[in-house]
Design a protein around this motif. Structure first.
Motif, PDB file in Angstrom:
ATOM      1  N   ASN A 225     -45.123  -1.536  21.342  1.00 48.24           N
ATOM      2  CA  ASN A 225     -46.408  -3.665  21.018  1.00 48.24           C
ATOM      3  C   ASN A 225     -45.959  -4.241  19.792  1.00 48.24           C
ATOM      4  O   ASN A 225     -45.590  -5.790  19.757  1.00 48.24           O
ATOM      5  CB  ASN A 225     -47.848  -2.806  22.138  1.00 48.24           C
ATOM      6  N   LEU A 226     -46.171  -3.544  18.826  1.00 51.50           N
ATOM      7  CA  LEU A 226     -46.143  -3.889  17.486  1.00 51.50           C
ATOM      8  C   LEU A 226     -44.949  -4.436  17.533  1.00 51.50           C
ATOM      9  O   LEU A 226     -44.985  -5.347  16.651  1.00 51.50           O
ATOM     10  CB  LEU A 226     -46.567  -3.332  16.557  1.00 51.50           C
ATOM     11  N   LEU A 227     -43.558  -3.679  17.830  1.00 52.32           N
ATOM     12  CA  LEU A 227     -42.562  -4.727  17.414  1.00 52.32           C
ATOM     13  C   LEU A 227     -42.243  -5.398  18.584  1.00 52.32           C
ATOM     14  O   LEU A 227     -41.653  -6.479  18.366  1.00 52.32           O
ATOM     15  CB  LEU A 227     -41.684  -3.068  17.540  1.00 52.32           C
ATOM     16  N   LYS A 228     -42.688  -5.280  19.671  1.00 46.86           N
ATOM     17  CA  LYS A 228     -42.231  -6.675  20.109  1.00 46.86           C
ATOM     18  C   LYS A 228     -42.682  -7.738  19.702  1.00 46.86           C
ATOM     19  O   LYS A 228     -42.019  -8.250  20.634  1.00 46.86           O
ATOM     20  CB  LYS A 228     -42.754  -5.901  21.603  1.00 46.86           C
ATOM     21  N   ASN A 229     -43.446  -8.024  19.228  1.00 48.16           N
ATOM     22  CA  ASN A 229     -44.533  -9.216  19.030  1.00 48.16           C
ATOM     23  C   ASN A 229     -43.651  -8.961  17.465  1.00 48.16           C
ATOM     24  O   ASN A 229     -44.463 -10.115  16.575  1.00 48.16           O
ATOM     25  CB  ASN A 229     -45.771  -8.624  19.388  1.00 48.16           C
ATOM     26  N   ASP A 230     -43.029  -8.764  16.488  1.00 43.77           N
ATOM     27  CA  ASP A 230     -42.598  -8.845  15.590  1.00 43.77           C
ATOM     28  C   ASP A 230     -43.938  -8.600  14.737  1.00 43.77           C
ATOM     29  O   ASP A 230     -43.931  -9.606  13.688  1.00 43.77           O
ATOM     30  CB  ASP A 230     -42.003 -10.141  15.172  1.00 43.77           C
ATOM     31  N   LEU A 231     -44.650  -7.752  15.279  1.00 40.37           N
ATOM     32  CA  LEU A 231     -46.194  -7.732  13.747  1.00 40.37           C
ATOM     33  C   LEU A 231     -45.644  -6.300  12.956  1.00 40.37           C
ATOM     34  O   LEU A 231     -45.551  -5.391  13.560  1.00 40.37           O
ATOM     35  CB  LEU A 231     -47.067  -7.066  14.760  1.00 40.37           C
ATOM     36  N   TRP A 232     -46.163  -7.129  11.836  1.00 38.46           N
ATOM     37  CA  TRP A 232     -45.784  -6.381  10.610  1.00 38.46           C
ATOM     38  C   TRP A 232     -46.576  -5.399  10.368  1.00 38.46           C
ATOM     39  O   TRP A 232     -48.379  -5.393  10.102  1.00 38.46           O
ATOM     40  CB  TRP A 232     -44.961  -6.549   9.724  1.00 38.46           C
ATOM     41  N   THR A 233     -46.651  -3.631   9.319  1.00 36.71           N
ATOM     42  CA  THR A 233     -47.361  -3.007   9.254  1.00 36.71           C
ATOM     43  C   THR A 233     -47.725  -2.863   7.336  1.00 36.71           C
ATOM     44  O   THR A 233     -46.516  -2.804   6.689  1.00 36.71           O
ATOM     45  CB  THR A 233     -47.172  -1.374   9.008  1.00 36.71           C
ATOM     46  N   VAL A 234     -48.959  -2.587   6.774  1.00 38.42           N
ATOM     47  CA  VAL A 234     -48.354  -2.782   5.262  1.00 38.42           C
ATOM     48  C   VAL A 234     -48.605  -1.555   4.550  1.00 38.42           C
ATOM     49  O   VAL A 234     -49.986  -0.915   5.162  1.00 38.42           O
ATOM     50  CB  VAL A 234     -49.899  -3.550   5.139  1.00 38.42           C
ATOM     51  N   TYR A 235     -48.127  -1.132   4.080  1.00 33.82           N
ATOM     52  CA  TYR A 235     -47.982   0.119   3.344  1.00 33.82           C
ATOM     53  C   TYR A 235     -48.509   0.013   1.573  1.00 33.82           C
ATOM     54  O   TYR A 235     -47.723  -0.953   0.655  1.00 33.82           O
ATOM     55  CB  TYR A 235     -47.234   1.065   3.881  1.00 33.82           C
ATOM     56  N   PRO A 236     -49.207   1.016   1.817  1.00 34.00           N
ATOM     57  CA  PRO A 236     -50.264   1.246  -0.269  1.00 34.00           C
ATOM     58  C   PRO A 236     -48.388   1.763  -1.446  1.00 34.00           C
ATOM     59  O   PRO A 236     -47.776   2.706   0.074  1.00 34.00           O
ATOM     60  CB  PRO A 236     -50.860   2.369  -0.199  1.00 34.00           C
ATOM     61  N   ARG A 237     -47.851   1.969  -2.025  1.00 35.09           N
ATOM     62  CA  ARG A 237     -46.905   2.332  -2.877  1.00 35.09           C
ATOM     63  C   ARG A 237     -47.531   3.717  -3.034  1.00 35.09           C
ATOM     64  O   ARG A 237     -46.483   4.534  -2.776  1.00 35.09           O
ATOM     65  CB  ARG A 237     -46.810   1.621  -4.061  1.00 35.09           C
ATOM     66  N   TYR A 238     -48.082   4.047  -3.045  1.00 35.13           N
ATOM     67  CA  TYR A 238     -49.246   5.283  -3.091  1.00 35.13           C
ATOM     68  C   TYR A 238     -49.960   6.081  -2.234  1.00 35.13           C
ATOM     69  O   TYR A 238     -50.738   5.339  -1.561  1.00 35.13           O
ATOM     70  CB  TYR A 238     -49.858   5.846  -4.401  1.00 35.13           C
ATOM     71  N   SER A 239     -49.296   7.088  -1.644  1.00 31.58           N
ATOM     72  CA  SER A 239     -50.636   7.546  -0.057  1.00 31.58           C
ATOM     73  C   SER A 239     -52.096   8.008  -0.510  1.00 31.58           C
ATOM     74  O   SER A 239     -52.299   8.398  -1.346  1.00 31.58           O
ATOM     75  CB  SER A 239     -50.086   8.562   0.612  1.00 31.58           C
ATOM     76  N   LEU A 240     -52.300   7.102  -0.225  1.00 36.03           N
ATOM     77  CA  LEU A 240     -54.310   6.714  -0.156  1.00 36.03           C
ATOM     78  C   LEU A 240     -54.583   7.952   1.365  1.00 36.03           C
ATOM     79  O   LEU A 240     -56.033   8.318   1.291  1.00 36.03           O
ATOM     80  CB  LEU A 240     -55.195   5.819   0.063  1.00 36.03           C
ATOM     81  N   VAL A 241     -53.762   8.266   2.028  1.00 36.91           N
ATOM     82  CA  VAL A 241     -53.862   9.594   2.685  1.00 36.91           C
ATOM     83  C   VAL A 241     -53.486  10.855   2.216  1.00 36.91           C
ATOM     84  O   VAL A 241     -51.953  10.342   2.548  1.00 36.91           O
ATOM     85  CB  VAL A 241     -53.537   8.839   3.872  1.00 36.91           C
ATOM     86  N   THR A 242     -53.737  12.114   2.962  1.00 37.91           N
ATOM     87  CA  THR A 242     -52.844  13.016   3.091  1.00 37.91           C
ATOM     88  C   THR A 242     -53.212  14.257   4.729  1.00 37.91           C
ATOM     89  O   THR A 242     -54.471  13.884   5.157  1.00 37.91           O
ATOM     90  CB  THR A 242     -52.515  14.152   1.630  1.00 37.91           C
ATOM     91  N   ASN A 243     -52.556  13.945   4.686  1.00 37.14           N
ATOM     92  CA  ASN A 243     -52.933  15.118   6.264  1.00 37.14           C
ATOM     93  C   ASN A 243     -53.421  16.571   6.227  1.00 37.14           C
ATOM     94  O   ASN A 243     -52.153  17.588   5.833  1.00 37.14           O
ATOM     95  CB  ASN A 243     -51.756  14.754   7.353  1.00 37.14           C
ATOM     96  N   ASN A 244     -54.351  17.112   6.668  1.00 41.10           N
ATOM     97  CA  ASN A 244     -54.830  18.656   6.487  1.00 41.10           C
ATOM     98  C   ASN A 244     -54.353  19.585   7.387  1.00 41.10           C
ATOM     99  O   ASN A 244     -55.301  20.648   7.640  1.00 41.10           O
ATOM    100  CB  ASN A 244     -56.048  18.534   5.782  1.00 41.10           C
ATOM    101  N   GLY A 245     -53.487  18.974   8.213  1.00 47.95           N
ATOM    102  CA  GLY A 245     -53.495  19.493   9.362  1.00 47.95           C
ATOM    103  C   GLY A 245     -52.004  20.161   9.806  1.00 47.95           C
ATOM    104  O   GLY A 245     -51.789  20.235  11.076  1.00 47.95           O
ATOM    105  N   PHE A 246     -51.470  20.652   8.696  1.00 46.28           N
ATOM    106  CA  PHE A 246     -49.972  20.980   8.838  1.00 46.28           C
ATOM    107  C   PHE A 246     -50.139  23.007   9.294  1.00 46.28           C
ATOM    108  O   PHE A 246     -49.356  23.478   8.497  1.00 46.28           O
ATOM    109  CB  PHE A 246     -49.072  21.314   7.699  1.00 46.28           C
ATOM    110  N   ASP A 247     -51.290  22.806   9.637  1.00 50.02           N
ATOM    111  CA  ASP A 247     -51.167  24.515  10.132  1.00 50.02           C
ATOM    112  C   ASP A 247     -51.490  25.345  11.380  1.00 50.02           C
ATOM    113  O   ASP A 247     -51.389  26.177  11.988  1.00 50.02           O
ATOM    114  CB  ASP A 247     -52.883  25.108   9.213  1.00 50.02           C
ATOM    115  N   GLY A 248     -50.823  24.462  12.639  1.00 48.29           N
ATOM    116  CA  GLY A 248     -50.965  24.484  14.340  1.00 48.29           C
ATOM    117  C   GLY A 248     -51.800  24.082  14.297  1.00 48.29           C
ATOM    118  O   GLY A 248     -51.731  24.200  15.529  1.00 48.29           O
TER     119      GLY A 248
END
Length: 317
Positions: A225-248
Motif C-alpha cells: 500500500n505504501l509503495l502503490k501510494n508513493d508513501l515514504w519511510t523515515v529512518y534514523p541514521r543510527y538504529s534505536l531498536v534491536t531485535n532480541n528474537g534471533f533465538d528461534g
C-alpha cells in the motif's frame, strides 16, 4: 473506558503472545525512556492457538498483569483476546482501535529492545512529518548498511516500510482500507511487482503465499500500500531498536537466517535534526540487498523465486 487524549505524546501499542521474558524485556527497555511516564501504553495479548500452547500464553498474561501494577507509564491498558486471532489480525485490529482514538500511534512487538532515545525520536518525527503527505511511516530500526558509515544527516528516507518499531498517523493507516489487495491486478502488473521485490528480496513471494492463503501477513499488504501510494519511510541514521528474537522462539524468527539484521543500539548525543528529504537512491539499493526477514540469501531464496516463476507460467498457460 474514558481516556484523556494528550496529543503531545503518541500512545505505544505493544503486542504479546507467549513469550513473557521477551515482552517484559521490551517494556522495561521502553520504561528507560524519559517520556515513558507521559505515555499511554496499550498491551494486546493474543489468545492461544491450541490447548498445548495455553500454558505459555497464560504465563505471559500473568506476568503482564503483575507488571501493570508497577509499570512506569502514564496509563497502562492490558487487552486480552478470548480466542487466537493471529498476529496479522491482532495488529490490524489493535492499531486501528488505538490510532482512531489518538490519531497517531507507535507500534512495538515483544522481541524488540528499545533505545532510551526511542520515544523522543518517534514523537519528534510524528510531529515534524505530520503534515508532509509524502511520509507514510516512521521507523526506529535502521539497516546496518555501509552507506551510513559516512552519512552526515540524522535521518534518511526510503520507499520501504518496516515492522521493528514503527509509527504512523490515522489518515495514512486508514487509507490502506485494511488492506484489501486485488491479487489478479497485482500479478498482472509486472512493473509494480519488480518495484515491490526490489525494496526487499522476498516481498513478491510473500504476496503469492498471501494470495494462496498460506500466510496471513499485515506487513506485506501495508508495505505494498505504501509503495502503490508513493508513501515514504523515515529512518534514523543510527538504529534505536534491536531485535532480541534471533533465538528461534518467534513465529517468523530464525537465528541463522536473520542475524545479519542485528543492529547495536546507539545513545544519540544530540537532538536529532529532522528534514524534508527525498528517498536516498544509494541507501535504497544497499538496503534492498537484504532478503526479506525470514528469507536467506542464496540458493534457498532463488528456489523460492523459481516457485513464483512456475506460478506465473501456470497462470499464463
Amino acid at each position: 473506558m474514558e481516556i484523556e487524549i494528550d496529543n503531545k505524546y503518541a500512545p505505544v501499542v505493544a503486542f504479546a503472545y507467549n513469550r513473557a521474558d521477551k515482552i517484559l524485556g521490551c517494556l522495561k527497555s521502553l520504561e528507560n525512556n524519559p517520556e515513558a511516564n507521559s505515555t499511554i501504553l496499550y498491551i494486546y495479548c493474543d489468545g492461544a492457538k491450541s490447548e498445548n500452547g495455553a500454558a505459555k500464553v497464560e504465563e505471559t498474561r500473568k506476568a503482564l498483569r503483575e507488571y501493570k501494577k508497577t509499570a512506569g507509564f502514564k496509563e497502562t491498558y492490558l487487552i486480552e483476546a478470548e480466542k487466537n486471532k493471529g498476529l496479522a489480525k491482532s495488529i490490524i485490529e489493535g492499531v486501528t482501535e488505538v490510532i482512531n482514538k489518538h490519531q497517531k500511534a507507535i507500534i512495538i512487538e515483544d522481541d524488540l529492545v528499545l533505545s532510551e532515545d526511542f520515544l523522543k525520536y518517534m514523537n519528534g518525527a510524528l510531529d515534524y512529518y505530520q503534515d508532509n503527505k509524502n511520509i507514510g511511516v516512521i521507523s526506529a530500526y535502521t539497516y546496518p548498511i555501509k552507506g551510513l558509515s559516512e552519512y552526515q544527516k540524522d535521518i534518511y528516507i526510503m520507499h520501504k516500510g518496516d515492522c521493528w518499531g514503527w509509527a504512523t498517523w490515522a489518515d495514512r493507516w486508514n487509507d490502506a482500507d485494511w488492506a484489501d489487495v486485488d491479487f489478479q491486478q497485482y500479478f498482472k502488473d509486472k512493473k509494480l511487482r519488480r518495484r515491490f521485490e526490489n525494496t526487499e528480496n522476498g516481498w513478491d513471494l510473500l504476496m503469492l503465499l498471501q494470495s494462496q492463503g498460506k500466510i496471513s501477513s499485515w506487513a506485506v499488504r501495508w508495505v505494498l500500500n505504501l509503495l502503490k501510494n508513493d508513501l515514504w519511510t523515515v529512518y534514523p541514521r543510527y538504529s534505536l531498536v534491536t531485535n532480541n528474537g534471533f533465538d528461534g522462539s518467534g513465529t517468523h524468527s530464525n537465528k541463522s537466517e536473520e542475524s545479519h539484521y542485528f543492529a547495536e543500539l546507539v545513545k544519540v548525543d544530540h537532538d536529532i535534526i529532522f528534514e524534508n528529504l527525498s528517498p536516498d537512491v544509494l541507501l535504497e539499493k544497499q538496503a534492498a540487498v537484504f532478503p526479506r526477514k525470514g528469507f536467506k540469501a542464496g540458493v534457498k531464496y532463488w528456489l523460492k523465486r523459481i516457485y513464483v516463476l512456475f506460478f506465473d507460467l501456470k497462470r499464463i498457460f
